[in-house]
Design an enzyme around this catalytic site. Structure first.
Site, PDB file in Angstrom:
ATOM      1  N   ARG A 202      41.208  73.632  33.118  1.00 50.39           N
ATOM      2  CA  ARG A 202      41.617  72.333  33.668  1.00 50.39           C
ATOM      3  C   ARG A 202      41.716  72.515  35.172  1.00 50.39           C
ATOM      4  NH1 ARG A 202      46.378  68.277  31.868  1.00 50.39           N
ATOM      5  NH2 ARG A 202      44.724  67.803  30.392  1.00 50.39           N
TER       6      ARG A 202
ATOM      7  N   HIS B  63      37.300  63.862  31.080  1.00 54.54           N
ATOM      8  CA  HIS B  63      38.292  64.494  30.199  1.00 54.54           C
ATOM      9  C   HIS B  63      37.739  64.456  28.770  1.00 54.54           C
ATOM     10  CE1 HIS B  63      41.899  66.079  28.704  1.00 54.54           C
ATOM     11  NE2 HIS B  63      42.758  65.098  28.932  1.00 54.54           N
TER      12      HIS B  63
ATOM     13  N   GLN C 228      39.927  64.912  25.442  1.00 55.19           N
ATOM     14  CA  GLN C 228      40.754  63.761  25.087  1.00 55.19           C
ATOM     15  C   GLN C 228      39.950  62.753  24.268  1.00 55.19           C
ATOM     16  OE1 GLN C 228      44.168  63.184  25.785  1.00 55.19           O
ATOM     17  NE2 GLN C 228      43.819  61.592  24.269  1.00 55.19           N
TER      18      GLN C 228
ATOM     19  N   ASP D  16      45.344  54.140  31.284  1.00 54.13           N
ATOM     20  CA  ASP D  16      45.788  55.458  31.752  1.00 54.13           C
ATOM     21  C   ASP D  16      46.664  55.213  32.980  1.00 54.13           C
ATOM     22  OD1 ASP D  16      46.017  58.204  32.162  1.00 54.13           O
ATOM     23  OD2 ASP D  16      43.963  58.479  32.909  1.00 54.13           O
TER      24      ASP D  16
ATOM     25  N   CYS E  17      46.016  58.239  26.684  1.00 58.18           N
ATOM     26  CA  CYS E  17      45.915  59.705  26.577  1.00 58.18           C
ATOM     27  C   CYS E  17      47.267  60.389  26.772  1.00 58.18           C
ATOM     28  CB  CYS E  17      44.891  60.235  27.568  1.00 58.18           C
ATOM     29  SG  CYS E  17      45.289  59.941  29.302  1.00 58.18           S
TER      30      CYS E  17
ATOM     31  N   ARG F 130      44.523  65.653  19.165  1.00 56.98           N
ATOM     32  CA  ARG F 130      44.020  66.668  20.102  1.00 56.98           C
ATOM     33  C   ARG F 130      43.892  68.015  19.375  1.00 56.98           C
ATOM     34  NH1 ARG F 130      44.588  66.002  25.656  1.00 56.98           N
ATOM     35  NH2 ARG F 130      43.318  67.891  25.689  1.00 56.98           N
TER      36      ARG F 130
HETATM   37  N1  NVA Z   1      43.830  60.497  34.488  1.00 58.57           N
HETATM   38  C1  NVA Z   1      44.913  61.402  34.206  1.00 58.57           C
HETATM   39  C2  NVA Z   1      44.784  61.940  32.818  1.00 58.57           C
HETATM   40  C3  NVA Z   1      45.908  62.875  32.411  1.00 58.57           C
HETATM   41  C4  NVA Z   1      45.730  63.419  31.024  1.00 58.57           C
HETATM   42  C5  NVA Z   1      44.919  62.530  35.224  1.00 58.57           C
HETATM   43  O1  NVA Z   1      43.847  63.029  35.562  1.00 58.57           O
HETATM   44  O2  NVA Z   1      45.990  62.905  35.700  1.00 58.57           O
HETATM   45  N1   CP Z   2      46.324  63.841  27.651  1.00 50.26           N
HETATM   46  C1   CP Z   2      46.468  65.059  28.195  1.00 50.26           C
HETATM   47  O1   CP Z   2      45.506  65.725  28.562  1.00 50.26           O
HETATM   48  O2   CP Z   2      47.747  65.479  28.286  1.00 50.26           O
HETATM   49  P1   CP Z   2      48.257  66.739  29.112  1.00 50.26           P
HETATM   50  O3   CP Z   2      48.047  66.439  30.575  1.00 50.26           O
HETATM   51  O4   CP Z   2      49.699  66.847  28.748  1.00 50.26           O
HETATM   52  O5   CP Z   2      47.475  67.950  28.699  1.00 50.26           O
END
Ligand code: NVA
Ligand code: CP
Length: 316
Positions: A104, A131, A134, A222, A262, A290
């Protein structure tokens, strides 16, 4: 693992339509307990987190444990990546220890570089661009609600044209459902990803959340400020006024419509408490999925057809 046989999961497009449907089916079987067991015994997954996580970390780590394997958590503060060790060197070193790497991070390019230099499968656990993990869970949730054929399930995306919106575009293109995206001006998804999706399915871009949600069977959103955009949070709050998924918006969706997010969510911003905690919400089913969908992914990329990494192999 010989480089030529390894497979990566950097975007949803790394799976064909039939592979994606098979993966979702396996996710449902794993959830039902009619599949599974120690199918990844002796295998390890390195999990690199350069951003925060609750769901991604726990679901991958527990998923590996449930399959008889092991997840190794790495972050910038606890590894040499935070002190500038290159992605290239990290890829080579980890490939000698583990059977897969999940990362990540911010730039999609970093994930691509990691995948190019790693000798084991690389999984994208979120970048600024997409992502995909997800979406495996979101699509599994949709199939649990609506069955395997999602072509008759219009989806409304309300809010930021961000990494999640991009992965929804990829999913719509692969599975052929209609996607309506309502974003304020200046926050549209990447035009290249929109155009690519439009070659395979109907994509509507609008400034009107009501137009997007009308008759949709999934309404999803989101956060308005993603990880890395904390300094823009105030400006975004103003720009996204009127883009909250609330009870009135859900009422314009199809009678059997569900709400997905998500998570993490901000009640009172992108979604009202009444919607996310209401009877149409499937967000906790989605979060649980997930685990199941990613176990199916781990089995596809690291499972029986691929030999476990040799414990005698030198990391150099
Ligand atoms: N769009 C959000 C998704 C988190 C799971 C981010 O990138 O922070
Ligand atoms: N939805 C998701 O990816 O959650 P986290 O940021 O907690 O991993």
């Amino acid at each position: 693992m010989p480089e030529s046989t390894k497979r990566d999961f950097l975007t949803l497009h790394d799976l064909s339509r039939s592979e994606l449907l098979a993966l979702l089916e396996r996710g449902r079987r794993l959830k039902a307990g009619v599949d599974g067991g120690p199918l990844l015994a002796g295998r390890s997954l390195a999990m690199i987190f350069r951003k925060s996580s609750t769901r991604t970390r726990v679901s991958f780590e527990v998923g590996m444990a449930q399959l008889g394997g092991h997840g190794v958590f790495l972050s910038d503060t606890t590894s040499q990546m935070g002190r500038g060790e290159s992605v290239h060197d990290t890829a080579h070193v980890l490939s000698g220890y583990v059977d897969g790497i999940m990362i990540r991070t911010f730039e999609q390019e970093e994930v691509e570089t990691l995948a190019r230099h790693a000798r084991v499968p690389v999984i994208n656990g979120l970048t600024d661009r997409v992502h995909p993990c997800q979406l495996l869970a979101d699509l599994q949730t949709m199939t649990e609600e609506f069955g395997d054929d999602l072509s008759d399930c219009p989806v409304a995306w309300i809010g930021d044209g961000n990494n999640m919106a991009h992965s929804w575009l990829n999913a719509a293109a692969i599975l052929g459902f209609e996607l309506r995206i309502a974003c304020p001006e200046g926050y549209d998804p990447d035009p290249g990803i929109v155009e690519a999706a439009r070659r395979s399915t109907r994509v509507v871009l609008t400034r009107d959340p009501g137009e997007a949600a009308r008759g949709a069977r999934v309404v999803t959103t989101d956060v308005w400020a993603s990880m890395g955009q904390e300094e823009e949070a105030q400006a975004r709050m103003a720009a996204f006024a009127g883009f909250q998924v609330d009870e009135a918006l859900m009422a314009s969706a199809a009678d059997d419509a569900i709400f997905l997010h998500c998570l993490p969510a901000h009640r009172g911003e992108e979604v009202s408490a009444g919607v996310i905690d209401g009877h149409r919400s499937r967000v906790f089913q989605e979060a649980e999925n997930r685990l199941h969908a990613q176990k199916a992914l781990l089995l596809l990329l690291m499972g029986a057809a691929t030999p476990p990494s040799s414990t005698t192999e030198s990391p150099s």
